[in-house]
Scaffold this motif. Structure first.
Motif, mmCIF file in Angstrom:
data_model
loop_
_atom_site.group_PDB
_atom_site.id
_atom_site.type_symbol
_atom_site.label_atom_id
_atom_site.label_comp_id
_atom_site.label_asym_id
_atom_site.label_seq_id
_atom_site.Cartn_x
_atom_site.Cartn_y
_atom_site.Cartn_z
ATOM 1 N N MET A 66 41.300 50.082 54.529
ATOM 2 C CA MET A 66 41.890 50.749 53.355
ATOM 3 C C MET A 66 42.060 52.236 53.613
ATOM 4 S SD MET A 66 39.902 48.958 50.215
ATOM 5 C CE MET A 66 39.802 47.170 50.116
ATOM 6 N N VAL A 67 41.088 52.841 54.264
ATOM 7 C CA VAL A 67 41.186 54.271 54.606
ATOM 8 C C VAL A 67 42.418 54.498 55.482
ATOM 9 C CG1 VAL A 67 40.085 56.107 55.956
ATOM 10 C CG2 VAL A 67 38.730 54.758 54.343
ATOM 11 N N LEU A 68 42.542 53.678 56.513
ATOM 12 C CA LEU A 68 43.693 53.819 57.417
ATOM 13 C C LEU A 68 45.002 53.603 56.645
ATOM 14 C CD1 LEU A 68 45.016 54.083 60.182
ATOM 15 C CD2 LEU A 68 44.429 51.701 60.645
ATOM 16 N N LEU A 69 45.048 52.569 55.816
ATOM 17 C CA LEU A 69 46.284 52.267 55.086
ATOM 18 C C LEU A 69 46.642 53.381 54.104
ATOM 19 C CD1 LEU A 69 45.947 48.439 54.407
ATOM 20 C CD2 LEU A 69 47.607 49.600 55.885
ATOM 21 N N GLU A 70 45.648 53.924 53.409
ATOM 22 C CA GLU A 70 45.982 54.991 52.449
ATOM 23 C C GLU A 70 46.552 56.199 53.186
ATOM 24 O OE1 GLU A 70 44.182 55.708 48.622
ATOM 25 O OE2 GLU A 70 43.533 57.641 49.370
ATOM 26 N N ALA A 71 45.971 56.511 54.344
ATOM 27 C CA ALA A 71 46.479 57.651 55.125
ATOM 28 C C ALA A 71 47.917 57.396 55.579
ATOM 29 C CB ALA A 71 45.569 57.901 56.330
ATOM 30 N N ILE A 72 48.234 56.149 55.953
ATOM 31 C CA ILE A 72 49.589 55.823 56.409
ATOM 32 C C ILE A 72 50.566 55.825 55.241
ATOM 33 C CG2 ILE A 72 51.035 53.938 57.311
ATOM 34 C CD1 ILE A 72 48.564 53.093 59.013
ATOM 35 N N VAL A 73 50.208 55.119 54.181
ATOM 36 C CA VAL A 73 51.159 54.890 53.087
ATOM 37 C C VAL A 73 51.632 56.202 52.470
ATOM 38 C CG1 VAL A 73 51.356 53.960 50.751
ATOM 39 C CG2 VAL A 73 50.444 52.530 52.588
ATOM 40 N N ARG A 74 50.748 57.175 52.332
ATOM 41 C CA ARG A 74 51.173 58.423 51.686
ATOM 42 C C ARG A 74 52.223 59.166 52.516
ATOM 43 N NH1 ARG A 74 48.499 62.890 53.406
ATOM 44 N NH2 ARG A 74 48.499 63.980 51.418
ATOM 45 N N LEU A 75 52.332 58.827 53.823
ATOM 46 C CA LEU A 75 53.335 59.477 54.672
ATOM 47 C C LEU A 75 54.678 58.747 54.664
ATOM 48 C CD1 LEU A 75 51.240 60.392 57.861
ATOM 49 C CD2 LEU A 75 51.784 61.837 55.881
ATOM 50 N N LEU A 76 54.729 57.538 54.105
ATOM 51 C CA LEU A 76 55.984 56.779 54.143
ATOM 52 C C LEU A 76 57.035 57.475 53.271
ATOM 53 C CD1 LEU A 76 54.560 53.145 53.857
ATOM 54 C CD2 LEU A 76 55.255 54.371 55.940
ATOM 55 N N PRO A 77 58.303 57.453 53.688
ATOM 56 C CA PRO A 77 59.352 58.120 52.914
ATOM 57 C C PRO A 77 59.378 57.626 51.473
ATOM 58 C CG PRO A 77 60.200 57.337 55.024
ATOM 59 C CD PRO A 77 58.812 56.797 54.908
ATOM 60 N N GLY A 78 59.441 58.578 50.540
ATOM 61 C CA GLY A 78 59.528 58.226 49.117
ATOM 62 C C GLY A 78 58.194 58.090 48.424
ATOM 63 N N VAL A 79 57.079 58.259 49.155
ATOM 64 C CA VAL A 79 55.769 58.069 48.516
ATOM 65 C C VAL A 79 55.246 59.372 47.919
ATOM 66 C CG1 VAL A 79 53.370 57.395 48.870
ATOM 67 C CG2 VAL A 79 55.210 56.071 49.917
ATOM 68 N N MET A 80 55.275 60.454 48.682
ATOM 69 C CA MET A 80 54.786 61.729 48.138
ATOM 70 C C MET A 80 55.886 62.403 47.329
ATOM 71 S SD MET A 80 52.161 63.728 50.568
ATOM 72 C CE MET A 80 52.675 63.232 52.195
ATOM 73 N N LEU A 113 37.558 38.376 56.070
ATOM 74 C CA LEU A 113 36.822 37.295 55.381
ATOM 75 C C LEU A 113 36.834 37.511 53.872
ATOM 76 C CD1 LEU A 113 33.770 36.845 57.791
ATOM 77 C CD2 LEU A 113 35.866 35.485 57.618
ATOM 78 N N PHE A 114 37.355 38.651 53.431
ATOM 79 C CA PHE A 114 37.362 38.970 52.002
ATOM 80 C C PHE A 114 38.749 39.436 51.534
ATOM 81 C CE2 PHE A 114 33.029 39.536 53.535
ATOM 82 C CZ PHE A 114 32.360 38.676 52.676
ATOM 83 N N PRO A 115 39.739 38.535 51.582
ATOM 84 C CA PRO A 115 41.093 38.948 51.188
ATOM 85 C C PRO A 115 41.169 39.445 49.747
ATOM 86 C CG PRO A 115 40.968 36.552 51.473
ATOM 87 C CD PRO A 115 39.690 37.120 52.002
ATOM 88 N N ASP A 116 40.229 38.996 48.898
ATOM 89 C CA ASP A 116 40.262 39.430 47.486
ATOM 90 C C ASP A 116 39.941 40.919 47.330
ATOM 91 O OD1 ASP A 116 40.851 36.874 46.891
ATOM 92 O OD2 ASP A 116 38.880 36.335 46.108
ATOM 93 N N MET A 117 39.423 41.554 48.388
ATOM 94 C CA MET A 117 39.166 43.001 48.288
ATOM 95 C C MET A 117 40.470 43.812 48.252
ATOM 96 S SD MET A 117 35.876 43.563 50.799
ATOM 97 C CE MET A 117 35.661 45.323 50.541
ATOM 98 N N PHE A 118 41.601 43.160 48.613
ATOM 99 C CA PHE A 118 42.886 43.876 48.697
ATOM 100 C C PHE A 118 43.799 43.506 47.534
ATOM 101 C CE2 PHE A 118 41.110 43.749 52.902
ATOM 102 C CZ PHE A 118 41.310 45.035 53.355
ATOM 103 N N PRO A 119 44.656 44.378 47.010
ATOM 104 C CA PRO A 119 44.801 45.753 47.446
ATOM 105 C C PRO A 119 43.659 46.664 46.988
ATOM 106 C CG PRO A 119 46.247 45.370 45.588
ATOM 107 C CD PRO A 119 45.619 44.044 45.930
ATOM 108 N N GLY A 120 42.817 46.237 46.041
ATOM 109 C CA GLY A 120 41.698 47.083 45.617
ATOM 110 C C GLY A 120 42.195 48.463 45.229
ATOM 111 N N PRO A 121 41.579 49.516 45.738
ATOM 112 C CA PRO A 121 41.996 50.872 45.366
ATOM 113 C C PRO A 121 43.419 51.217 45.802
ATOM 114 C CG PRO A 121 40.221 50.922 46.992
ATOM 115 C CD PRO A 121 40.398 49.500 46.611
ATOM 116 N N LEU A 122 43.980 50.433 46.715
ATOM 117 C CA LEU A 122 45.361 50.699 47.142
ATOM 118 C C LEU A 122 46.377 50.172 46.132
ATOM 119 C CD1 LEU A 122 45.068 49.794 50.920
ATOM 120 C CD2 LEU A 122 44.956 52.056 49.867
ATOM 121 N N GLY A 123 45.885 49.534 45.078
ATOM 122 C CA GLY A 123 46.778 49.016 44.041
ATOM 123 C C GLY A 123 47.043 50.016 42.930
ATOM 124 N N VAL A 124 46.433 51.207 43.004
ATOM 125 C CA VAL A 124 46.646 52.222 41.961
ATOM 126 C C VAL A 124 47.218 53.503 42.579
ATOM 127 C CG1 VAL A 124 44.794 51.324 40.501
ATOM 128 C CG2 VAL A 124 44.287 53.148 42.133
#
Ligand code: SAM
Length: 238
Positions: free
Chosen positions: A149-163, A12-23
């Motif tokens: 966001m918690v789940l996404l941050e945990a996933i994204v850092r594992l994607l190839p090329g992120v860390m 119900l709040f799409p404007d919350m994204f990407p939020g902290p996931l944008g930095v």
């Protein structure tokens, strides 16, 4: 067709994204196209003029419940664009999130994440759309967005090329069933506390042994549940 790991949010709040996931790490990975984010407003799937998505709970009681038909329409829309990805409802009633599940999700094509509000979601859509339920901990948030966001941050850092270094993930807490060992850096003396000698000895074998021993001590003292599972695994593997 895209190679990005795809996150489809229903909220119900799409404007919350990407939020902290944008930095930081996740934000740079988003800019590079390593992952993509599509946050849809569940109100877009409502048909009345007030765009209402909730109604009173059957059987009475406080609060409101998100309607099955509207949530189903949102899920069907996301699934039309992202096939073969799990639909996950973030809820305190779900299975506790683990690093093992985070790895599985990171190895897939993406996920459709349903963020609840009010008292939660009508049970029938959870059954009808075969939705996985995940909790980020034994406490209650006001909505599922920050949990997603918690789940996404945990996933994204594992994607190839992120860390930065592929190695940086391997020793971390939960990866081998243990918590991480304690960390130190300069200065050598901090308010009378020195870095343990072994870490400045230059002997890599001793450093590894010390770190393993410290990881085991921390896990045994802080997380008896993890320690028991680690010991049981060791016994099975012997
Ligand atoms: N009535 C629900 C219960 O007692 O289980 C709590 C509803 S909570 C106020 C509103 C929404 O926040 C939930 O539908 C869920 O999406 C999200 N939420 C709250 N706590 C959460 C948690 N620990 N993990 C994941 N999502 C959570």
């Amino acid at each position: 067709m895209t190679d990005s790991w795809q996150a489809h949010l229903l909220t119900l709040f799409p404007d919350m994204f990407p939020g902290p996931l944008g930095v930081s790490l996740a934000g740079r990975a988003l800019q590079k196209g390593i992952w993509s984010l599509d946050a849809k407003n569940l109100r877009d799937f409502a048909s009345d003029k007030h765009r209402s998505v909730d109604d009173a709970p059957a059987g009475g009681g406080p609060g409101m419940v998100m309607r099955a038909d509207i949530v189903a329409a949102g899920i069907d829309d996301a699934r039309a664009r992202l096939h073969d990805a799990p639909v996950i409802y973030l809820t305190p009633r779900g299975a506790p999130l683990t690093q093992a599940r985070v790895h599985e999700l990171a190895n897939g094509a993406g996920a459709i994440l349903l963020c609840g509000r009010f008292e939660g979601v009508d049970e029938r859509v959870i059954e009808a759309r075969d939705i996985e339920e995940i909790s980020i901990g034994d406490y209650v948030l006001a909505g599922g967005e920050i949990a997603a966001m918690v789940l996404l941050e945990a996933i994204v850092r594992l994607l190839p090329g992120v860390m930065g270094s592929a190695q940086s993930g391997l020793d971390e807490s939960f990866e081998g069933g243990l918590l991480e060992y304690p960390l130190y850096t300069r200065p050598q003396d901090f308010e009378g506390r020195a870095i343990p000698d072994v870490l400045t000895s230059g002997d890599h074998g001793k450093v590894s042994a010390w770190r393993r021993a410290e990881a085991e001590i921390a896990t045994r003292l802080r997380r008896p549940d993890l320690w028991a599972a680690y010991k049981a695994r060791g016994t099975r593997e012997e």
